[in-house]
Design a protein around this motif. Structure first.
Motif, short mmCIF file in Angstrom:
data_model
loop_
_atom_site.label_atom_id
_atom_site.label_comp_id
_atom_site.label_asym_id
_atom_site.label_seq_id
_atom_site.Cartn_x
_atom_site.Cartn_y
_atom_site.Cartn_z
N GLN A 1 0.84 -1.19 0.00
CA GLN A 1 0.00 0.00 0.00
C GLN A 1 0.89 1.25 0.00
O GLN A 1 1.89 1.32 0.70
CB GLN A 1 -0.90 -0.01 1.23
N ASP A 2 0.51 2.21 -0.84
CA ASP A 2 1.24 3.48 -1.00
C ASP A 2 2.61 3.31 -1.65
O ASP A 2 3.41 4.23 -1.64
CB ASP A 2 1.38 4.22 0.33
N LYS A 3 2.91 2.16 -2.21
CA LYS A 3 4.19 1.96 -2.89
C LYS A 3 4.05 2.00 -4.40
O LYS A 3 5.03 2.14 -5.11
CB LYS A 3 4.82 0.64 -2.47
#
Length: 99
Positions: free
Chosen positions: A54-56
């Motif tokens: 997540q968020d990568k």
């Protein structure tokens, strides 16, 4: 009474012994290939972890929108190709007139 597996094994060994050493090696290679192909995995695959990345990564908001720009570009490219072909055909016709 012998079991069908033992009977099959002894028949296979008897036929294998009639083959040349090179052919026996091929059979051995194939048996090893099959053993590797159908080997049971040592450990079960790890379960996926929700939200691990997540968020990568990032996906554009219009990711699922139709690719109208691509269609326009493709049509214009195909028109250019058509024009090039007709131009080349005219050149060939002119060239045949010259000679």
């Amino acid at each position: 009474m012998t079991s069908p597996i033992l009977d099959s094994t002894s028949k296979s060994i008897a036929k294998l012994q009639t083959l040349a050493p090179e052919q026996q090696q091929e059979v051995l290679d194939f048996v090893e290939f099959l053993a590797q192909k159908y080997a049971q995995p040592q450990q079960p695959p790890q379960k996926r972890v929700l939200g691990l990345n997540q968020d990568k990564i990032w996906i554009s908001d219009d990711f699922n929108d139709p690719l109208s720009w691509w269609a326009e570009k493709f049509i214009s490219m195909s028109l250019r190709v058509e024009r090039s072909v007709t131009f080349a055909q005219r050149l060939v016709e002119k060239q045949s007139q010259w000679f």
